[in-house]
Design a protein around this motif. Structure first.
Motif, PDB file in Angstrom:
ATOM      1  N   VAL A   1       0.832  -1.196   0.000  1.00  0.00           N
ATOM      2  CA  VAL A   1       0.000   0.000   0.000  1.00  0.00           C
ATOM      3  C   VAL A   1       0.871   1.253   0.000  1.00  0.00           C
ATOM      4  N   ARG A   2       1.943   1.217   0.763  1.00  0.00           N
ATOM      5  CA  ARG A   2       2.840   2.376   0.804  1.00  0.00           C
ATOM      6  C   ARG A   2       3.462   2.625  -0.572  1.00  0.00           C
ATOM      7  N   ARG A   3       3.837   1.568  -1.286  1.00  0.00           N
ATOM      8  CA  ARG A   3       4.413   1.742  -2.624  1.00  0.00           C
ATOM      9  C   ARG A   3       3.395   2.392  -3.560  1.00  0.00           C
ATOM     10  N   TRP A   4       2.153   1.940  -3.490  1.00  0.00           N
ATOM     11  CA  TRP A   4       1.117   2.544  -4.325  1.00  0.00           C
ATOM     12  C   TRP A   4       0.920   4.021  -3.976  1.00  0.00           C
ATOM     13  N   MET A   5       0.908   4.338  -2.698  1.00  0.00           N
ATOM     14  CA  MET A   5       0.680   5.714  -2.276  1.00  0.00           C
ATOM     15  C   MET A   5       1.816   6.638  -2.692  1.00  0.00           C
ATOM     16  N   ASN A   6       2.995   6.082  -2.900  1.00  0.00           N
ATOM     17  CA  ASN A   6       4.142   6.888  -3.309  1.00  0.00           C
ATOM     18  C   ASN A   6       4.296   6.986  -4.819  1.00  0.00           C
ATOM     19  N   ASP A   7       3.387   6.391  -5.561  1.00  0.00           N
ATOM     20  CA  ASP A   7       3.382   6.548  -7.018  1.00  0.00           C
ATOM     21  C   ASP A   7       3.112   8.029  -7.326  1.00  0.00           C
ATOM     22  N   PRO A   8       3.940   8.657  -8.156  1.00  0.00           N
ATOM     23  CA  PRO A   8       3.733  10.086  -8.463  1.00  0.00           C
ATOM     24  C   PRO A   8       2.365  10.404  -9.028  1.00  0.00           C
ATOM     25  N   ALA A   9       1.722   9.429  -9.693  1.00  0.00           N
ATOM     26  CA  ALA A   9       0.390   9.675 -10.243  1.00  0.00           C
ATOM     27  C   ALA A   9      -0.690   9.630  -9.170  1.00  0.00           C
TER      28      ALA A   9
END
Length: 269
Positions: A113-121
């Protein structure tokens, strides 16, 4: 209450969709974009009763008498707090595969979830990018909370590919901005991987989850969401998923399209 529209494209080159997520709300206010004040702290009895301006869902404290009368008995009966036990909803067939909402397990799912939240988009809309603790605090507040919001992974054909929040819209800041009805249920969605965006998955999964809510929550007559009005692909995704455009509403940080999927119209839209 979390973000205002979450990433889920409807076609090639589409902008990230925010299908419900984090903006600054007051109760009767919600969203998938923008920063919101998650600061903790005691609220006065007056603020608790009125759900004071600028508060997010997870900052709001239900009155003690409400918890005693409605929440505690459900917990004693082994029922999920306020949302009819989301973990038991099970898989559902969709045009894009078998799909299931699986409640987030913090220790196991936080890195994803953290990786998704850090996606620039995604980051500008959910405001949960950055440190490990920021995303963890957001998830933990729901997992350890009073049951108004349940964070889930969306698992498609066995693969986690989206993040969802199923929440009680009638107990959310959003309810201050529209004529809420008891048991109105809101959804926030984030399509996690860039490869899964722009393929119509958002519409298919929004319809499937809205139908799950209506099937598993017999007291709920409506599923609601509030994408940014300027996010045309997001609004289009909701329309394709059987939601109707109900109104334009001014929310903190955005002008939103109030989208509603009605139980009585589900066979027609």
């Amino acid at each position: 209450m979390p973000p205002t529209d979450a990433s889920a494209g409807t076609g090639p080159g589409s902008v990230p969709l925010h299908l419900g997520g984090a903006v600054p709300w007051d109760i009767h206010g919600t969203g998938d974009a923008g920063a919101w004040d998650k600061s903790a702290g005691d609220k006065s009895a007056r603020d608790t009763a009125s759900f004071g301006d600028g508060e997010d869902t997870l900052d709001l404290r239900l009155p003690d008498e409400f918890v005693t009368q409605f929440v505690a008995p459900r917990l004693a009966d082994g029922l999920d707090d306020l949302l009819d036990h989301v973990p038991t909803w099970g898989p559902t067939a969709t045009p894009v595969g078998m799909f299931q909402l699986v409640p987030v397990r913090l220790e196991h799912d936080l890195p994803l979830v953290r990786r998704w939240m850090n996606d620039p988009a995604v980051a500008p809309f959910w405001d949960l990018a950055g440190s490990h603790n920021k995303t963890e605090s957001h998830l933990r507040a729901q997992i350890d909370g009073d049951g108004r919001s349940t964070p889930c992974l969306g698992v498609l054909d066995g693969t986690p590919m989206s993040y969802w929040e199923i929440y009680r819209a009638d107990l959310d800041p959003l309810a201050r901005h529209y004529p809420a009805r008891p048991h109105d249920t809101g959804i926030h969605l984030l399509i996690g991987g860039a490869a899964d965006r722009g393929r119509g998955l958002g519409s298919a999964l929004l319809r499937a989850v809205a139908d799950l809510v209506l099937d598993r929550r017999p007291a709920c007559a409506r599923v609601v969401a509030e994408p940014d009005l300027s996010n045309t692909p997001s609004v289009a995704a909701f329309l394709s998923a059987g939601f109707r455009f109900a109104a334009e509403v001014d929310l903190p940080g955005k002008r939103a399209a109030l989208m509603i999927r009605d139980r009585v119209l589900r066979g027609l839209m």
